[in-house]
Write a protein that holds these residues in place. Structure first.
Motif, PDB file in Angstrom:
ATOM      1  N   ALA A 197       0.838  -1.205   0.000  1.00 32.54           N
ATOM      2  CA  ALA A 197       0.000   0.000   0.000  1.00 32.54           C
ATOM      3  C   ALA A 197       0.870   1.251   0.000  1.00 32.54           C
ATOM      4  CB  ALA A 197      -0.926  -0.005   1.219  1.00 32.54           C
ATOM      5  N   ALA A 198       1.968   1.200   0.773  1.00 32.87           N
ATOM      6  CA  ALA A 198       2.893   2.341   0.814  1.00 32.87           C
ATOM      7  C   ALA A 198       3.533   2.539  -0.569  1.00 32.87           C
ATOM      8  CB  ALA A 198       3.966   2.096   1.874  1.00 32.87           C
ATOM      9  N   LYS A 199       3.873   1.444  -1.232  1.00 34.49           N
ATOM     10  CA  LYS A 199       4.475   1.534  -2.567  1.00 34.49           C
ATOM     11  C   LYS A 199       3.479   2.129  -3.556  1.00 34.49           C
ATOM     12  CE  LYS A 199       7.512  -1.355  -4.138  1.00 34.49           C
ATOM     13  NZ  LYS A 199       8.274  -2.481  -4.712  1.00 34.49           N
ATOM     14  N   ALA A 200       2.222   1.705  -3.467  1.00 38.78           N
ATOM     15  CA  ALA A 200       1.183   2.222  -4.358  1.00 38.78           C
ATOM     16  C   ALA A 200       0.981   3.720  -4.140  1.00 38.78           C
ATOM     17  CB  ALA A 200      -0.122   1.474  -4.146  1.00 38.78           C
ATOM     18  N   THR A 201       1.040   4.138  -2.879  1.00 41.56           N
ATOM     19  CA  THR A 201       0.901   5.565  -2.569  1.00 41.56           C
ATOM     20  C   THR A 201       2.067   6.354  -3.146  1.00 41.56           C
ATOM     21  OG1 THR A 201      -0.267   5.008  -0.513  1.00 41.56           O
ATOM     22  CG2 THR A 201       0.645   7.238  -0.693  1.00 41.56           C
ATOM     23  N   ARG A 202       3.277   5.783  -3.034  1.00 41.91           N
ATOM     24  CA  ARG A 202       4.473   6.456  -3.529  1.00 41.91           C
ATOM     25  C   ARG A 202       4.442   6.614  -5.051  1.00 41.91           C
ATOM     26  NH1 ARG A 202       7.826   3.170  -1.539  1.00 41.91           N
ATOM     27  NH2 ARG A 202       8.997   2.270  -3.287  1.00 41.91           N
ATOM     28  N   PHE A 203       3.997   5.560  -5.750  1.00 43.16           N
ATOM     29  CA  PHE A 203       3.949   5.606  -7.216  1.00 43.16           C
ATOM     30  C   PHE A 203       2.750   6.408  -7.734  1.00 43.16           C
ATOM     31  CE2 PHE A 203       6.146   1.208  -7.797  1.00 43.16           C
ATOM     32  CZ  PHE A 203       7.330   1.749  -7.343  1.00 43.16           C
ATOM     33  N   GLY A 204       1.680   6.396  -6.941  1.00 44.19           N
ATOM     34  CA  GLY A 204       0.418   6.956  -7.425  1.00 44.19           C
ATOM     35  C   GLY A 204      -0.460   5.840  -7.958  1.00 44.19           C
ATOM     36  N   PRO A 205      -1.770   5.884  -7.713  1.00 44.43           N
ATOM     37  CA  PRO A 205      -2.647   4.758  -8.083  1.00 44.43           C
ATOM     38  C   PRO A 205      -2.654   4.453  -9.572  1.00 44.43           C
ATOM     39  CG  PRO A 205      -3.916   6.697  -7.401  1.00 44.43           C
ATOM     40  CD  PRO A 205      -2.494   6.971  -7.044  1.00 44.43           C
ATOM     41  N   GLU A 206      -2.595   5.496 -10.430  1.00 44.95           N
ATOM     42  CA  GLU A 206      -2.674   5.253 -11.879  1.00 44.95           C
ATOM     43  C   GLU A 206      -1.470   4.456 -12.374  1.00 44.95           C
ATOM     44  OE1 GLU A 206      -3.446   7.762 -16.021  1.00 44.95           O
ATOM     45  OE2 GLU A 206      -3.207   8.816 -14.120  1.00 44.95           O
ATOM     46  N   ILE A 207      -0.284   4.887 -11.950  1.00 43.43           N
ATOM     47  CA  ILE A 207       0.943   4.201 -12.388  1.00 43.43           C
ATOM     48  C   ILE A 207       0.994   2.800 -11.790  1.00 43.43           C
ATOM     49  CG2 ILE A 207       3.458   4.203 -12.169  1.00 43.43           C
ATOM     50  CD1 ILE A 207       3.385   7.222 -12.500  1.00 43.43           C
ATOM     51  N   MET A 208       0.593   2.645 -10.544  1.00 44.34           N
ATOM     52  CA  MET A 208       0.641   1.322  -9.903  1.00 44.34           C
ATOM     53  C   MET A 208      -0.267   0.338 -10.631  1.00 44.34           C
ATOM     54  SD  MET A 208       2.258  -0.176  -7.536  1.00 44.34           S
ATOM     55  CE  MET A 208       2.245  -1.822  -6.835  1.00 44.34           C
ATOM     56  N   ARG A 209      -1.468   0.804 -11.047  1.00 40.68           N
ATOM     57  CA  ARG A 209      -2.379  -0.090 -11.769  1.00 40.68           C
ATOM     58  C   ARG A 209      -1.769  -0.534 -13.096  1.00 40.68           C
ATOM     59  NH1 ARG A 209      -4.478   0.843  -7.382  1.00 40.68           N
ATOM     60  NH2 ARG A 209      -2.918  -0.751  -7.047  1.00 40.68           N
ATOM     61  N   MET A 210      -1.103   0.402 -13.804  1.00 39.67           N
ATOM     62  CA  MET A 210      -0.456   0.054 -15.082  1.00 39.67           C
ATOM     63  C   MET A 210       0.646  -0.987 -14.877  1.00 39.67           C
ATOM     64  SD  MET A 210      -0.015   3.709 -16.973  1.00 39.67           S
ATOM     65  CE  MET A 210      -1.412   4.734 -17.418  1.00 39.67           C
ATOM     66  N   ILE A 211       1.455  -0.749 -13.843  1.00 40.60           N
ATOM     67  CA  ILE A 211       2.561  -1.674 -13.572  1.00 40.60           C
ATOM     68  C   ILE A 211       2.027  -3.060 -13.230  1.00 40.60           C
ATOM     69  CG2 ILE A 211       4.453  -2.188 -11.976  1.00 40.60           C
ATOM     70  CD1 ILE A 211       4.894   0.849 -11.736  1.00 40.60           C
ATOM     71  N   GLU A 212       0.995  -3.111 -12.380  1.00 46.98           N
ATOM     72  CA  GLU A 212       0.417  -4.403 -11.972  1.00 46.98           C
ATOM     73  C   GLU A 212      -0.093  -5.186 -13.174  1.00 46.98           C
ATOM     74  OE1 GLU A 212      -1.268  -3.779  -7.434  1.00 46.98           O
ATOM     75  OE2 GLU A 212      -2.472  -3.056  -9.112  1.00 46.98           O
ATOM     76  N   VAL A 231       8.978   7.889 -10.482  1.00 44.04           N
ATOM     77  CA  VAL A 231       7.581   8.302 -10.355  1.00 44.04           C
ATOM     78  C   VAL A 231       7.302   9.627 -11.034  1.00 44.04           C
ATOM     79  CG1 VAL A 231       7.224   7.015  -8.244  1.00 44.04           C
ATOM     80  CG2 VAL A 231       8.029   9.372  -8.110  1.00 44.04           C
ATOM     81  N   GLU A 232       8.388  10.359 -11.451  1.00 43.98           N
ATOM     82  CA  GLU A 232       8.130  11.645 -12.096  1.00 43.98           C
ATOM     83  C   GLU A 232       7.749  11.490 -13.569  1.00 43.98           C
ATOM     84  OE1 GLU A 232      12.665  11.030 -12.139  1.00 43.98           O
ATOM     85  OE2 GLU A 232      10.986  10.760 -10.751  1.00 43.98           O
ATOM     86  N   GLN A 233       7.804  10.238 -14.111  1.00 45.47           N
ATOM     87  CA  GLN A 233       7.456  10.029 -15.521  1.00 45.47           C
ATOM     88  C   GLN A 233       5.951  10.151 -15.739  1.00 45.47           C
ATOM     89  OE1 GLN A 233       9.870   6.693 -17.465  1.00 45.47           O
ATOM     90  NE2 GLN A 233       9.656   6.129 -15.336  1.00 45.47           N
ATOM     91  N   PRO A 234       5.526  10.664 -16.921  1.00 47.69           N
ATOM     92  CA  PRO A 234       4.094  10.651 -17.245  1.00 47.69           C
ATOM     93  C   PRO A 234       3.597   9.208 -17.310  1.00 47.69           C
ATOM     94  CG  PRO A 234       5.322  12.015 -18.807  1.00 47.69           C
ATOM     95  CD  PRO A 234       6.320  11.279 -17.987  1.00 47.69           C
ATOM     96  N   PRO A 235       2.326   8.939 -16.985  1.00 47.45           N
ATOM     97  CA  PRO A 235       1.783   7.574 -16.967  1.00 47.45           C
ATOM     98  C   PRO A 235       1.957   6.840 -18.289  1.00 47.45           C
ATOM     99  CG  PRO A 235       0.249   9.097 -15.908  1.00 47.45           C
ATOM    100  CD  PRO A 235       1.348   9.929 -16.468  1.00 47.45           C
ATOM    101  N   GLN A 236       1.815   7.572 -19.444  1.00 49.22           N
ATOM    102  CA  GLN A 236       1.925   6.863 -20.720  1.00 49.22           C
ATOM    103  C   GLN A 236       3.333   6.327 -20.958  1.00 49.22           C
ATOM    104  OE1 GLN A 236       0.952   9.965 -20.294  1.00 49.22           O
ATOM    105  NE2 GLN A 236       1.773  11.422 -21.801  1.00 49.22           N
ATOM    106  N   GLU A 237       4.374   7.052 -20.418  1.00 48.58           N
ATOM    107  CA  GLU A 237       5.741   6.554 -20.572  1.00 48.58           C
ATOM    108  C   GLU A 237       5.954   5.316 -19.718  1.00 48.58           C
ATOM    109  OE1 GLU A 237       8.945   9.285 -20.190  1.00 48.58           O
ATOM    110  OE2 GLU A 237       7.885  10.906 -21.242  1.00 48.58           O
TER     111      GLU A 237
END
Length: 913
Positions: free
Chosen positions: A742-757, A827-833
């Motif tokens: 959960a801490a990792k998801a918060t750090r990455f942001g929910p949108e990026i975490m969902r893409m990675i998963e 985490v500073e990358q745009p979600p599409q990247e």
């Protein structure tokens, strides 16, 4: 005296006759509508489609629309093509619509018949696939019949080799899509290797019409379609082993021509063990030590290549390549390859460039592919001999459709000679006689080698002729189309699935196309066209007077259907014609599969040098030989299907899960479930159920948690607490892991975490599935040995495959959990990247392969280049084994800093491969 069955058939007709009679009632209704439909304007005719679709939306069924829809298609064909469906073609269309096989003789217009059922079923808007045997016929039929669909407001697409994904997607989106069985099957497999739904090209399956259904569902169904990728290069090993083959002598091997197998004898094993040792190829002195498994495999394939496979019969060598010859059509199968290293062994034998081997990434049999369609039908000239197989495997009934005009062809009895030389002398004599009286002749051979042999005989006799084998389909069609001209002699290797009628006097349409192609419009062109039409009419009269097309078979094929297809080329639409087969005791079928007493029987019947014998006994013996081969081939296909059925359930489950993952915008619940499953497995593995604390492996559990989750948790201290239970440890582990993720998801942001998963989930599922397929390949190769232990190999395969599948799912859960626990991104990358970085890495080169019964593969266009790998942020902060961003630059072969003990490229570095 007639039996009850025969008497009933005489009185009431066969079941086939009764069904056809019932369908004739609807034919009369369609004919009654013809005058009314003919009065419609072109716009009104096209508007019929909208009316039909509105009625479907209002609750009517396709059967309710059949009569009007068929009458509409018939009128559209009259206007667009100048062809009117015969009554028997309407019956054929009804049979197709009912999900059965229409058996229609050659020349009865099967291509036009398909438009009836295709149009009716396309009204639902779910798409109809019309499947044929080669790219030329698919493109020809789509362009030709597309005029009919276009006149009715429907779209037509075609799937052929070398189309882009976007072109394929557009073709599949059409109302009616034509294509080959291989292309449809490979697109299905490739779709299930895609990363996003919008990359997939096919729509959900609806209805398919299979042209030449016996060729596709029977002949080509003995082996699966396979998508494969390259393995390590072993080309030098094949060449080194091939250098030993000149020392292979007859006592060194045992050959079974019926089964097309060969194995080394004891003497051969001893001999090649010494030769391989001398060549420095064995890792230990015993040929069958576990270390030498690869060498034994290569040796076996080299022996097969030299003993079983013959140049110019099974393959040709052209442009530094070994090109396979299709045993059913005699065509070169450019791009196809034998599997399991056999093709490499042939390349080494013929001293051409040895290509790399491949590993299976996805596969499916034609049986299981075509059973994906909710509704399936087919058409061919010869299906009745395989009716039992169609019923058992595909649940398809075969209905014989009567011919539009009675068949006048005379099928003469076979002539049997003692030797092949005498047989060829008799064939050449008959061809010369036919040529003299201007009667066209089509000669069917079973191999390129035989057609070239016959060509040499005819050249010596100065008989003009054309040889049709292994040419491009376009040239082939033009040669076949003109095979009915006066005095034409055409030699062809097997006439299965040619798709072009032989018209007496020649094909006028193609004649005009060929002769007038370079001439501009005008009076001169019109005059030339009139001259050609007059010449064609005269040629037709000459051929009719000579007795029509004469078919000569140079030997019997293993399958009666292929012989019937050859015969069926003559006598189309009531034309006159004749057919005769010439055989010798040296023919492969007679020699390998014929009765051992056949030769003695023919001698008793008085067969002498230069004489032929014609007798019902001989025909019966031949038919039994063909039935033996057909039964053997049916067993091969059933066996392939039994094994593939084991994998089919697993394949469907994996593919359904992939699509579910791709459809989901959020897979957090799935990864959480995998995490829970992994924790439960770890606890169960290290803490036996209902055991005392002394029996717990707390240290091992602590190390496993550190390896998989990257967490240093005091599991040993927990286990030492008084009265603690395994459930409490499980809960503490689950809470800690969930808190960390959960801490990792918060750090990455929910949108990026969902893409990675989602990305990691698909990558790992694909990788584990690929490894599972490789394990099943190995299991399948070895499972036959279980029979020596009085165990059923199929049952053993089913059990082992199930265990492997369960283990694979556990591995997927653990790997997804491990990678997600360790992954780090900027985490500073745009979600599409980030999405691009974590897109699934494609293999460098994919091949779509379709083995033949001896293991043939076929290649497809290269896959896209691998996408950009994810970028890991390696800051200069203090080193932390749980924080990959602190590790700096790491050598690919260095030990991974996380403490797993693995090399970096096989651990955290695996994400950037």
């Amino acid at each position: 005296m007639l039996g009850f069955g025969s008497l009933a058939k005489r009185l009431f007709g066969s079941a086939n006759d009764r069904t056809v009679k019932q369908l004739r009632g609807r034919v009369e209704a369609i004919n009654a509508l013809e005058p009314q439909i003919a009065t419609l304007s072109d716009a009104e005719l096209k508007g019929q489609t909208d009316k039909f679709q509105a009625r479907l939306a209002a609750g009517e069924s396709l059967d309710d629309l059949l009569v009007e829809a068929f009458a509409t298609v018939r009128e559209a064909a009259k206007r667009a093509l100048g062809q009117r469906h015969f009554d028997v073609q309407l019956i054929g269309g009804m049979v197709l619509h009912s999900g059965k096989i229409s058996e229609m003789r050659t020349g009865e217009g099967k291509t036009l018949v398909a438009t009836l059922a295709a149009y009716l079923n396309a009204l639902e808007g779910k798409g109809v696939h019309v499947i044929t045997v080669n790219d030329y016929l698919a493109a020809r039929d789509a362009g030709w019949m597309g005029k009919v669909y276009g006149a009715l407001g429907l779209t037509t697409g075609v799937i052929v080799h070398d189309l882009t994904d976007e072109e394929r997607r557009q073709a599949y989106a059409c109302d009616v899509t034509y294509g080959t069985n291989n292309e449809f099957g490979f697109d299905y497999l490739r779709d299930n290797m895609k990363y996003r739904l919008d990359q997939m090209v096919q729509r959900p399956f609806n209805y398919a019409i299979v042209d030449e259904v016996d060729s596709i569902l029977i002949d080509e169904a003995r082996t699966p379609l396979i998508i494969s990728g390259p393995t390590e290069d072993n080309s030098d090993l094949y060449r080194r082993i091939d250098l030993l083959m000149p020392q292979l002598e007859e006592p060194d091997y045992e050959k079974d021509e019926k089964q097309r197998t060969v194995s080394l004898s004891e003497e051969g094993q001893d001999k090649f063990e010494k030769l391989l040792l001398e060549a420095g190829l064995l890792k230990s002195e015993n040929l069958y030590d576990i270390d030498n498994v690869t060498i034994v495999h290569h040796l076996h394939q080299a022996v097969r290549a030299h003993i079983i496979f013959r140049r110019d019969r099974d393959y040709v060598v052209k442009d530094d390549k070994v090109i396979i010859i299709d045993e059913f059509t005699g065509r070169m199968m450019t791009g196809r390859r034998y599997s399991e290293g056999l093709h490499q062994a042939l390349e080494a034998k013929e001293h051409v460039t040895v290509q790399n081997e491949n590993q299976t990434l996805a596969s499916i049999t034609f049986q299981n592919y075509f059973r994906l369609y909710p509704k399936l039908s087919g058409m061919t000239g010869t299906a009745a001999t395989e009716a039992a197989e169609f019923g058992e495997i595909y649940k398809l009934d075969v209905l014989e459709i009567p011919t539009n005009v009675g068949v006048k062809r005379k099928d003469l009895d076979d002539e049997v000679y003692l030797s092949m030389r005498e047989k060829f002398d008799a064939i050449v004599t008959l061809i010369a006689e036919c040529s003299t009286r201007q009667q066209p002749v089509l000669v069917g051979t079973v191999s390129i080698e035989k057609s070239e042999m016959l060509s040499e005989h005819l050249t010596k006799k100065k008989v003009p002729h054309r040889v049709l084998n292994a040419r491009f389909h376009e040239q082939e069609a033009h040669i076949v189309a003109q095979a009915g001209r006066p005095g034409a002699v055409t030699i062809a290797t097997n006439m299965a699935g040619r798709g072009t009628d032989i018209q007496l006097g020649g094909n006028l349409t193609m004649l005009l196309e060929d002769e007038l192609a370079a001439m501009p419009e005008g009076a001169e062109r019109d005059a030339k066209a009139a001259e050609l039409k007059a010449r064609h009419a005269k040629d037709k009269e000459i051929v009719l007077a000579a007795g029509g097309l004469y078919i000569i078979g140079t030997e019997r094929h293993e399958s009666r259907r292929i012989d019937n297809q050859l015969r069926g080329r003559a006598g189309r639409q009531g034309d006159p014609g004749g057919s005769k087969f010439f055989l010798s005791l040296e023919d492969d079928l007679m020699r390998i599969f014929g009765s051992e007493n056949l030769s003695r029987m023919l001698q008793r019947l008085g067969l002498k040098e230069g004489e032929a014998i014609i007798h019902p006994w001989v025909n019966k013996a031949l038919e039994k030989a063909q039935q033996k081969v057909e039964a053997r081939n049916f067993d091969i296909r059933k066996n392939v299907l039994r094994y593939d059925d084991v994998m089919n359930q697993q394949r469907k489950s994996i593919y359904e899960q992939r699509i579910e993952f791709m459809r989901s915008s959020d897979v957090a619940d799935i990864t959480a479930s995998m995490r829970e499953h992994t924790v439960n497995n770890l606890v169960a593995e290290h803490i036996p159920a209902n055991s005392y604390a002394e029996a717990w492996n707390a240290k091992g559990l602590e190390e496993a948690v550190q390896r998989i989750f990257g967490l240093e948790l005091p599991v040993g201290a927990w286990a030492a607490e008084e009265g603690i239970a395994e459930d409490e440890i499980r809960h503490r582990l689950t809470d800690e892991v969930d808190r960390y993720m959960a801490a990792k998801a918060t750090r990455f942001g929910p949108e990026i975490m969902r893409m990675i998963e989602k990305s990691i989930l698909l990558q790992i599922l694909d990788q584990c599935w690929k490894e599972h397929l490789l394990q099943l390949d190995y299991l399948r190769q070895a499972i036959g040995l279980r029979a020596y232990g009085q165990r059923d190999p199929l049952r053993e395969y089913q059990q082992e495959a199930f265990n492997l599948y369960e283990a694979m799912l556990d591995h997927v859960n653990e790997e997804v959990t491990r990678v997600l626990a360790h992954v780090e991104v900027r985490v500073e990358q745009p979600p599409q990247e980030v999405e691009q970085q974590f897109a699934r890495v494609e293999p460098a080169r994919l091949e779509a392969v379709h083995p033949d019964p001896d293991g043939i593969e076929s290649e497809a266009a290269p896959a896209p280049a691998p996408r950009q790998a994810p970028v890991v942020n390696r800051s200069a902060a203090g080193f932390n084994p749980r924080d990959p961003s602190s590790w700096g630059k790491i050598s690919r072969n260095a030990v991974c800093p996380c403490g797993s003990g693995k090399k970096f490229k096989h651990c955290h570095g695996a994400l950037v491969e």
